[in-house]
Design a protein around this motif. Structure first.
Motif: not given
Length: 505
Positions: A121-132, A257-266
């Motif tokens: 849920k956090r990754m979706i909110a941060a714009g990081v692609p997740v597996v369906p 860039e997505k990895a950094v976004a994921a880290a910043r989200a938490v």
């Protein structure tokens, strides 16, 4: 200021952390179980403390005993290593409450990313692609069957609190759903104390790519590029390399860039990893976050020239990152093989025992992170990994050549190891050409279990027997008179030739 660190772990990672501490002028404290009295990390540390019997739950997993050891030795900080309590939020919180610096992320970060459903849920909110897949826990087998049919087979059933391949089941057809659901829940409950499971669409033939991240307490987060982790057996990594032969510069930039976004989200601080699945079309999806140092971290250190343990300690000291994203450039190529005491011909069963003889390889571009020595007994109570063999070279081709050489030089007797198995991996064309994915081990099972060229192995055995026979004959001659019948000195080689005739190989 950190002046003394307790390492709440054992084996090679404990020694690895202690080495960095020594270089930084920081005293180290080892904790050990009764089974580890003679382990290298105990001998290497400045101080050591017995914390209990051999069973992990009574020693390395006992938070109270580790906290008491920290108090007794008056340490400033605790480094958890990997495994054991390294991703235990309660442990991190307890360290802080007791006045010790926890060398790792905040307990709140661990809780946020330890629950795989919440992390999605956090990754979706941060714009990081997740597996369906599902974003809520499965209630029962009937719901699991219905959602599997909606998502489409194959699907992966996963434990929400899982890791290390536990609590995971791959489902290809509807008839297998109920059995997989019950088995995954049972395994998850016994491994993690939580039977919550969820579903994800299974990405077929993916690459498993993890990005190393590093954050501080001042809001700075960078990525340290990727590691290719697709050579896996039962979801456990065997061989890792960096850079990945599959990742393009453009994809590396986007994933970073997505990895950094994921880290910043938490609000991540310290070292960690963001794991992705990348399909054959180079579409990538968030898999999970590891809030600790990874087993494969040395290859990142080799290609970047960094010491990640020192970086963790600096962050724990509340220092800002001293490196910027634009400073990060991969140089050369590194490969890591995990050396394990296991019988590869017997379903990879652990093979504990006493190391009778140990010859470790060396030379330019070779690193060994290990904790064993001749006469040391590998205990039955813990992970069978002996150590990690790491090579670096200017190109991937040269790195593979170097790994072949050092695996040939690595000799361990007294127990079974996977060294020969790793040698064969280095010769498989798919690995050599970099055209492999997570199906590599399954695809090449037969050739990895047997020599790729049996004729060469048979010839080597013949040569070894002939050499042993020659050595036996020479030893017989050593006990004979050193002079000829007429008392004139004679060359040993000439004497051997005269007595035994011409031996042709």
């Amino acid at each position: 200021m950190i002046k003394k660190v307790l390492i709440a772990n054992r084996g090679e990672i404990a020694v690895r952390v202690m080495r960095s501490c020594r270089e930084m002028g920081i005293r180290s404290v080892a904790v050990f179980s009764e089974a580890d009295r003679t382990a290298r990390h105990v001998l290497y540390a400045d101080e050591a403390c017995l914390i209990g019997p051999a069973a992990s739950k009574d020693s390395y997993l006992d938070i109270g005993k580790i906290i008491r050891a920290a108090r007794q030795h008056n340490v400033d900080a605790i480094h958890p290593g990997y495994g054991f309590l390294s991703e235990n939020a309660e442990f991190a919180r307890r360290c802080k409450e007791e006045g010790f610096i926890f060398i790792g992320p905040l307990a709140e970060t661990m809780e946020a990313m330890g629950d795989k459903i919440a992390a999605r849920k956090r990754m979706i909110a941060a714009g990081v692609p997740v597996v369906p897949g599902t974003q809520e826990p499965l209630k029962d087998a009937a719901e699991a069957r219905r959602l599997c049919n909606e998502i489409g087979y194959p699907v992966m059933l996963k434990a929400s609190m899982g890791g290390g391949g536990k609590g995971m089941r791959l489902i290809y057809k509807e008839e297998d759903v109920e059995e997989a659901y019950n088995a995954a829940r049972s395994e998850s409950l016994s491994s993690f104390g939580d039977d919550t499971v969820y579903l994800e669409k299974f990405v077929e033939g993916p690459h498993h790519i993890e990005f190393q991240i590093l954050g501080d307490n001042h809001g700075n987060v960078i990525h340290l590029c990727e590691r290719e982790c697709s050579v896996q057996r039962r979801n456990q990594k065997i061989v890792e390399e960096s850079p990945s032969p599959f990742i393009t510069p453009e994809l590396r930039r986007e994933m970073g860039e997505k990895a950094v976004a994921a880290a910043r989200a938490v609000n991540y601080s310290s070292a960690g990893t963001i794991e992705f699945l990348v399909d054959k079309h180079r579409h990538f999806y968030f898999l999970e976050m590891n809030t600790r140092l990874q087993v494969g971290h040395p290859i990142t250190e080799e290609v970047l020239g960094l010491d990640l343990v020192k970086e963790q300690i600096r962050v724990a000291n509340n220092e800002p990152l001293h490196i910027r994203q634009e400073d990060i450039v991969q140089r050369g190529h590194a490969i890591e093989c995990r050396i394990c005491a296991e019988d590869t011909a017997n379903n990879f069963m652990p093979s504990p025992g006493v190391i009778r003889q140990l010859t470790e390889p060396n030379g330019i571009g070779v690193r060994i992170d290990s904790y064993v020595y001749e006469g040391y007994e590998i205990p039955v109570y813990y992970d069978p990994m002996i150590g990690k063999l790491i090579v670096w070279a200017t190109t991937r081709e040269y790195a593979i050549e170097r790994m072949r050489r050092v695996l040939h030089e690595y000799k361990i007797t007294g127990l079974k190891t996977n060294i020969s198995y790793l040698r064969r991996i280095m010769d498989v064309p798919d690995f050599v050409h970099g055209t492999y994915d997570t199906s590599f081990i399954a695809k090449h099972t037969d050739e990895l279990q047997h020599a790729i060229n049996p004729e060469d192995e048979h010839r080597s055995e013949n040569i070894a027997m002939i050499a042993a026979y020659m050595d036996y004959l020479m030893n017989l001659e050593e006990n004979a008179s050193a002079t000829s019948a007429d008392n004139r000195p004679i060359s040993r080689w000439r004497e051997f030739g005269l007595q035994k005739g011409v031996l042709r190989i």
